[in-house]
Design a protein around this motif. Sequence first.
Motif, PDB file in Angstrom:
ATOM      1  N   LYS A 123       0.845  -1.212   0.000  1.00  0.00           N
ATOM      2  CA  LYS A 123       0.000   0.000   0.000  1.00  0.00           C
ATOM      3  C   LYS A 123       0.872   1.251   0.000  1.00  0.00           C
ATOM      4  O   LYS A 123       1.823   1.342   0.787  1.00  0.00           O
ATOM      5  N   PRO A 124       0.546   2.215  -0.836  1.00  0.00           N
ATOM      6  CA  PRO A 124       1.348   3.442  -0.833  1.00  0.00           C
ATOM      7  C   PRO A 124       1.157   4.247   0.458  1.00  0.00           C
ATOM      8  O   PRO A 124       0.093   4.231   1.062  1.00  0.00           O
ATOM      9  N   VAL A 125       2.223   4.921   0.828  1.00  0.00           N
ATOM     10  CA  VAL A 125       2.253   5.714   2.054  1.00  0.00           C
ATOM     11  C   VAL A 125       2.576   7.149   1.675  1.00  0.00           C
ATOM     12  O   VAL A 125       3.422   7.391   0.814  1.00  0.00           O
ATOM     13  N   ASP A 126       1.882   8.119   2.284  1.00  0.00           N
ATOM     14  CA  ASP A 126       2.118   9.526   1.953  1.00  0.00           C
ATOM     15  C   ASP A 126       3.085  10.208   2.923  1.00  0.00           C
ATOM     16  O   ASP A 126       3.855  11.079   2.542  1.00  0.00           O
ATOM     17  N   TYR A 127       2.977   9.832   4.192  1.00  0.00           N
ATOM     18  CA  TYR A 127       3.783  10.487   5.238  1.00  0.00           C
ATOM     19  C   TYR A 127       4.451   9.435   6.111  1.00  0.00           C
ATOM     20  O   TYR A 127       3.892   8.351   6.322  1.00  0.00           O
ATOM     21  N   VAL A 128       5.628   9.773   6.621  1.00  0.00           N
ATOM     22  CA  VAL A 128       6.286   8.940   7.624  1.00  0.00           C
ATOM     23  C   VAL A 128       6.664   9.856   8.783  1.00  0.00           C
ATOM     24  O   VAL A 128       7.233  10.930   8.567  1.00  0.00           O
ATOM     25  N   PHE A 129       6.301   9.446   9.988  1.00  0.00           N
ATOM     26  CA  PHE A 129       6.632  10.236  11.173  1.00  0.00           C
ATOM     27  C   PHE A 129       7.462   9.388  12.131  1.00  0.00           C
ATOM     28  O   PHE A 129       6.991   8.364  12.633  1.00  0.00           O
ATOM     29  N   LEU A 130       8.697   9.808  12.343  1.00  0.00           N
ATOM     30  CA  LEU A 130       9.558   9.179  13.352  1.00  0.00           C
ATOM     31  C   LEU A 130       9.667  10.152  14.520  1.00  0.00           C
ATOM     32  O   LEU A 130      10.134  11.274  14.341  1.00  0.00           O
ATOM     33  N   SER A 177       7.700  10.338  -3.198  1.00  0.00           N
ATOM     34  CA  SER A 177       6.267  10.457  -2.886  1.00  0.00           C
ATOM     35  C   SER A 177       5.987  10.611  -1.393  1.00  0.00           C
ATOM     36  O   SER A 177       4.855  10.842  -0.992  1.00  0.00           O
ATOM     37  N   VAL A 178       7.020  10.464  -0.584  1.00  0.00           N
ATOM     38  CA  VAL A 178       6.808  10.469   0.872  1.00  0.00           C
ATOM     39  C   VAL A 178       7.291  11.779   1.498  1.00  0.00           C
ATOM     40  O   VAL A 178       8.375  12.266   1.175  1.00  0.00           O
ATOM     41  N   LYS A 192       0.646  18.590  10.848  1.00  0.00           N
ATOM     42  CA  LYS A 192      -0.621  17.868  10.709  1.00  0.00           C
ATOM     43  C   LYS A 192      -0.608  17.038   9.426  1.00  0.00           C
ATOM     44  O   LYS A 192      -0.198  17.525   8.374  1.00  0.00           O
ATOM     45  N   ILE A 193      -1.086  15.811   9.516  1.00  0.00           N
ATOM     46  CA  ILE A 193      -1.235  14.973   8.328  1.00  0.00           C
ATOM     47  C   ILE A 193      -2.552  15.392   7.652  1.00  0.00           C
ATOM     48  O   ILE A 193      -3.588  15.430   8.311  1.00  0.00           O
ATOM     49  N   PRO A 194      -2.526  15.700   6.343  1.00  0.00           N
ATOM     50  CA  PRO A 194      -3.757  16.147   5.687  1.00  0.00           C
ATOM     51  C   PRO A 194      -4.831  15.050   5.625  1.00  0.00           C
ATOM     52  O   PRO A 194      -4.513  13.863   5.668  1.00  0.00           O
ATOM     53  N   ALA A 195      -6.073  15.482   5.511  1.00  0.00           N
ATOM     54  CA  ALA A 195      -7.207  14.550   5.467  1.00  0.00           C
ATOM     55  C   ALA A 195      -7.025  13.527   4.351  1.00  0.00           C
ATOM     56  O   ALA A 195      -6.607  13.865   3.238  1.00  0.00           O
ATOM     57  N   ALA A 220       9.152   2.163   4.842  1.00  0.00           N
ATOM     58  CA  ALA A 220       8.107   2.907   4.126  1.00  0.00           C
ATOM     59  C   ALA A 220       8.673   4.202   3.548  1.00  0.00           C
ATOM     60  O   ALA A 220       8.312   4.622   2.442  1.00  0.00           O
ATOM     61  N   ALA A 221       9.572   4.825   4.293  1.00  0.00           N
ATOM     62  CA  ALA A 221      10.122   6.114   3.863  1.00  0.00           C
ATOM     63  C   ALA A 221      10.961   5.980   2.594  1.00  0.00           C
ATOM     64  O   ALA A 221      10.973   6.877   1.758  1.00  0.00           O
ATOM     65  N   VAL A 222      11.665   4.867   2.452  1.00  0.00           N
ATOM     66  CA  VAL A 222      12.538   4.730   1.275  1.00  0.00           C
ATOM     67  C   VAL A 222      11.874   4.007   0.096  1.00  0.00           C
ATOM     68  O   VAL A 222      12.343   4.109  -1.031  1.00  0.00           O
ATOM     69  N   THR A 223      10.761   3.305   0.358  1.00  0.00           N
ATOM     70  CA  THR A 223      10.084   2.621  -0.759  1.00  0.00           C
ATOM     71  C   THR A 223       8.775   3.297  -1.127  1.00  0.00           C
ATOM     72  O   THR A 223       8.223   3.050  -2.197  1.00  0.00           O
TER      73      THR A 223
END
Lengths: 472, 194
Positions: free
Chosen positions: A336-343, A369-370, A416-419, A452-455
């Motif tokens: 599944k594609p991921v838009d944001y990564v939060f560490l 894309s991330v 904030k992560i967008p809707a 997720a951040a690199v793929t």
Amino acid sequence: MSKTLFDKIWDAHIVTEVQDGPTQLYIDRMYCHEVTSPQAFEGLRKRGLKVFRPQQITCMPDHNIPTENQESPIEDPVSKNQVDTLDTNAREFGLQYFPVGDARNGIIHVVGPETGLSLPGMTLVCGDSHTSTHGALGAVAFGIGTSEVEMVLATQCVFQSRPKTMRITVQNQLQPGVTAKDLALYIIANMTTGGATGYFVEYAGEAVENLSMEGRLTLCNLSIEMGARGGMIAPDAVTFEYLKGRSFAPQGEEWEKAIARWKTLQSDADARFDKEIVFDASHIEPMLTYGTNPGMGMGINDSIPTLDDIDPASRISYEKSLEYMSFKPGERLIGKPVDYVFLGSCTNGRIEDFRAFAQRVKGKRKADSVVAWLVPGSWEVDRQIRAEGLDKVLEAAGFTIRQPGCSACLAMNDDKIPAGKYAVSTSNRNFEGRQGPGARTILAGPLVAAAAAVTGCIIDPRGIACVSGSTI
Amino acid sequence: MKKFVTLTSTVVPLPIENVDTDQIIPARFLKATSKEGFGDNLFRDWRYDKHNQPVASFVLNNPAYKGEILVAGKNFGSGSSREHAAWALADYGFSVVVSSFFADIFKNNAMNNFVLPVVVSEAFLSGIFESVNRDRQTTLTIDLKAQRITNNATGQSEPFAINAYKKECFLNGFDDIDYLLSKKDTIEAYERSI
């Protein structure tokens, strides 16, 4: 009579027990942040009171603060007012205070342990449910409401009903590539989001003993996500090694005395718990969540439960949850594609999390894309990152390091992560709107986040190919 | 301070499980420094859409449902310790929340704001939802002295638990801080003993 670790600490802090009522518990240390304390200080003023034991209170803002340009005034006037109010209160009442920009500032649950303000055997509270974190040092630590913050400010005591005790023993060892966060998400998925309500949990067993202090803090941090009042781990050599030399930890002769005392902080061999649960660490896979509470978790390669797996009484809530996430029952999330990564956050904002993330992205590039937000839990963590050269590794891979704070965990600042967007987050809650209105949160550990951040997609960090063809 | 003895009221049904305090009051509304006004944002993101228009299907926007009693699915108030959730419920006008199960911190916060959490059995809870489904005018009676809750549509009633100390606080409008302040000598004696 034999006692659990919890009983030993709790009993030593009982001031009185109200007949057929709560325990009046003495609190060794309270932390205050800007969100849950202003009304408590105001209450104190209305009653014409001073803080009863100011030397036992530490204040620092963490929830509202920006993670960029902290040198400049906070732009949001409402956030600024709340942070300024803490500033006024800490100064007026003469409390220990680590303001924005102070070298000791950061998220309370990261700063408390790393400064040695939180110590074994203590009772610790904060108007924040993740206070359970500090239990990793062998303390009774729990979150309270603002009325209770006012009680502690006024009397250094709170009223609490005595919780039941639970021991969660995790046998055997975690596999390589499986982190403390995965262990916690596995336990919560099995226990459910309310499964430990009414209990104080002691974690034990080989897998727990083998965790670093950072890993233990992550595990205890998430105790509240299964409803537990708190979670704790008996202090041992790992704890003592971690605390030695920390700014507020005992020094010299006092240190030796403290160690002798702390060594007694263990459940007696024949102590009875109200509930005993046993898990086997060797089966645990990297975990993630698919729903809107932290109990809705699964192994990264598993499928989301089908409706047949769900108790009929819970189906409406279950379907509501999947609808919010735009996932289907029975679906797998791999690829599944991921838009944001939060560490970051009080769950995974420590040095070990940055080491794990950096090690996994080293020599690779952040996916275009991330959007990745890497937020150290404190300035001390930031200093360690730079001292170890992790900043160079991360920057070479296309990542930037932001300034410390709670950040996107609950989006009280601008992070904030967008809707509708999917975020793989190392934080603690995937509730609807937690990271911003309409945001879709997938909780995971730092390795799953790095992968997720690199793929740009959900992928097993142990190197299984993503459906889009990329491998890491 | 408000006193609570008995209450008979129609109910607002929310048959959702695991309602966390982020839903009761989202974090972006926690920036106030007073306790007032949180009721406007109670269940904000279920109650209003992204254009700030009321969501017609949400129960608080349905004029057919009103009253001082919120009836919710199990594990109400989980998650964040924010007392703002209790302030929002109280400010909106709820005096009682009925569920089969409450999260610990929320329960304390509710009681410290004179919002009474009443724990009922799963069967009694589903009975309430069924009664309200049949008749929106269904009322419940909460008798704190007798520690009994009655579904007036069916006549079914059940005892509920509350410790004697908290019960006295509710019946008389006492708060914990007054009590603790009266115990300063005991606290200082404790400190000398350690």
